[in-house]
Design an enzyme around this catalytic site. Sequence first.
Site, short mmCIF file in Angstrom:
data_model
loop_
_atom_site.label_atom_id
_atom_site.label_comp_id
_atom_site.label_asym_id
_atom_site.label_seq_id
_atom_site.Cartn_x
_atom_site.Cartn_y
_atom_site.Cartn_z
CD GLU A 48 -3.00 0.62 2.36
OE1 GLU A 48 -3.46 -0.48 2.70
OE2 GLU A 48 -3.17 1.66 3.01
CG ASP B 79 -3.51 9.11 7.44
OD1 ASP B 79 -3.51 7.89 7.70
OD2 ASP B 79 -3.69 9.58 6.30
CE1 TYR C 33 -8.19 -0.22 6.16
CE2 TYR C 33 -6.70 -0.43 4.28
CZ TYR C 33 -6.92 -0.13 5.62
OH TYR C 33 -5.88 0.28 6.40
#
Lengths: 270, 401
Positions: free
Chosen positions: A49, A60, A175
């Site tokens: 990734e 994040d 995911y």
Amino acid sequence: MSRIENKFNSVKDKASTALIPYITAGDPKPQYTVKMMHTLVEAGADFLELGVPFSDPMADGPVIQRASERALKHKVSLNDVFDMVKLFRQKDNETPVILMGYLNPIEVMGYTLFAKSAAAAGVDGIITVDMPPEEGADYLSALYQHEIAPIFLTAPTSTDQRIQTISGAGRGFIYYVSFKGITGASHLDVSSVEMNLKRIRAQTDLPVVVGFGIKDAASAAEVAKIADAVVVGSAVINKVEENMDSEEMIMSSISGLITQMKKAIDDVVC
Amino acid sequence: MGIEQYSLPDEKGHFGPYGGIFVAETLMQPLQELRIAYEQYLKDDEFIKELDDDLRDYVGRPSPLYLAQHWTDLNGGAKIYLKREDLNHTGAHKINNTVGQALLARRMGKTRIIAETGAGQHGVASATVAARLGLECVVYMGAEDIKRQAINVYRMKLLGAQVISVESGSKTLKDALNEAMRDWVTNIDNTFYIIGTVAGPHPYPAMVRDFQAIIGREVREQVQEKEQRLPDALVACVGGGSNAIGLFYPFIDNTAVRLIGVEAAGDGIETGRHAAPLCAGKSGVLHGNRTYLMEDKDGQIIETHSISAGLDYPGVGPEHAWLKDTKRAEYVSITDEEALAAFHELTRIEGIIPALESSHALAYAAKLAKTMSKDKVIVVNLSGRGDKDIHTVAALSGIKV
């Protein structure tokens, strides 16, 4: 058959679970990235990734934010990321490469040019964190046309109805974000993950990959028992950050981490 | 824009190509819950009564519409009225929205509120309502803004809020917004995120607009009472754009009324050191919506500059983007220097110290008034008072307060 399907099949044949390390393209220096990719594969990574740096990475945590900031000091652009993948593909035509990033750089490039360039570089899939399928009609048709898999996130807050929408639009794999939070946090609750994977699998035949909160060999192994693949991000970037001054140390530390994780996974799964 | 009544956004939160919902999956369902709750309470008589009571008795509404006669005479053109949002409790228009969102938070059973802030006005307004309703409050503020808005930081702390310094990125409002989003995604079960401007994912741009539209509704009544007609032009500063949309929205269908948004030109548009995405940016996606942004050729968000922390933001509400494209509103810019001159002029001639943000609107209104005849009417949104800015202004004059 696509590289993604091939890889899932070959991992399944070995009765193992795939390991997917994440690095940010260009961190800490653009000239290290391709070598890091090969190093990760040699150490046992099944997929890669590759983060596309963005100035405002809202999903994040601090570790990946800093990686993005370091890459942006070198002005790493989407085209630079494509060049890195192209270079990687000269020696490795099997390991799937999934880009992960935010929408704005793609939006500015234009969806069609993005999909075309990604395909030409040898990219297999794209996770665009802030692009839900509901907004994605044009984005999706460009990606489908160039056979780049749009990969969507599901989360503990996703309703069954949303999982259905996501499964319909997504390709390659689903995911699953293991907890409510940002990358690098540690709230991993394996029993909750297990319950949610059941919910997702009831709606799709796509493999389900789990990420967020996998920080060491033990947590990777735990999750590997129930997932089709395990993503590890901040833990890899931590190694990069600790060894930033030495290319050699970066390579050996990320290699060490992935070797250890892959072994732990194989020990519990195989 | 035709004769059809303006009814945006559509059900998915779009204003033409702008707006929408561009967030990570974890936030999709919570945003849906918020939208449903908001739509429900907007039609709930009890909720509306509580909101109206609070706006009247706690905020001090209606705020006056003041004819700035001395300043009008000085400029020698159109009559200039000031909508005195600076007289609201906590000193700015921001409280109109935080009162509404906090009532919504309580009805949704949330016990903790978070907010981002630039100049600190929205943070103070959030901390204020949190104190009153007994909600835990965390405010994210860029480290750079904490330095230039020390008074507001202390006010928030006095009110019991925790102020978290944001050290990432450019350490200003956009980074505070990123950090608040990260908090929200982590604490989604008990936390309500009070966004202070008309940006962010749907339903925020519409919801914040609806809470701020009280400004324009009052102006409609007040100006008709004083002038027996609607104004010729409305002028407001635009950072994210909440005070401007609050003033403009009730007039959108009255196409004879010019709507003018004033962005921060900083050192000058030509220098690149500014915060004027509508005047000099292009379309992109940030903070959950598609809108005009200040970005580089690779789609990275670039740092902005303005003397006023409240305008120092690289994006703008999506409805402004749409009003610009459809030419229903005009967007212009004013430099730091021009805003500062207007700040001093209004202070001395009318005895009103305006916020540096509002000073941008004042500076443009003065230019505009000079080009219009004396029978014309301009309304400027005096969105906040300037007490918070006296350190900045003093420092520029070489004075330490």
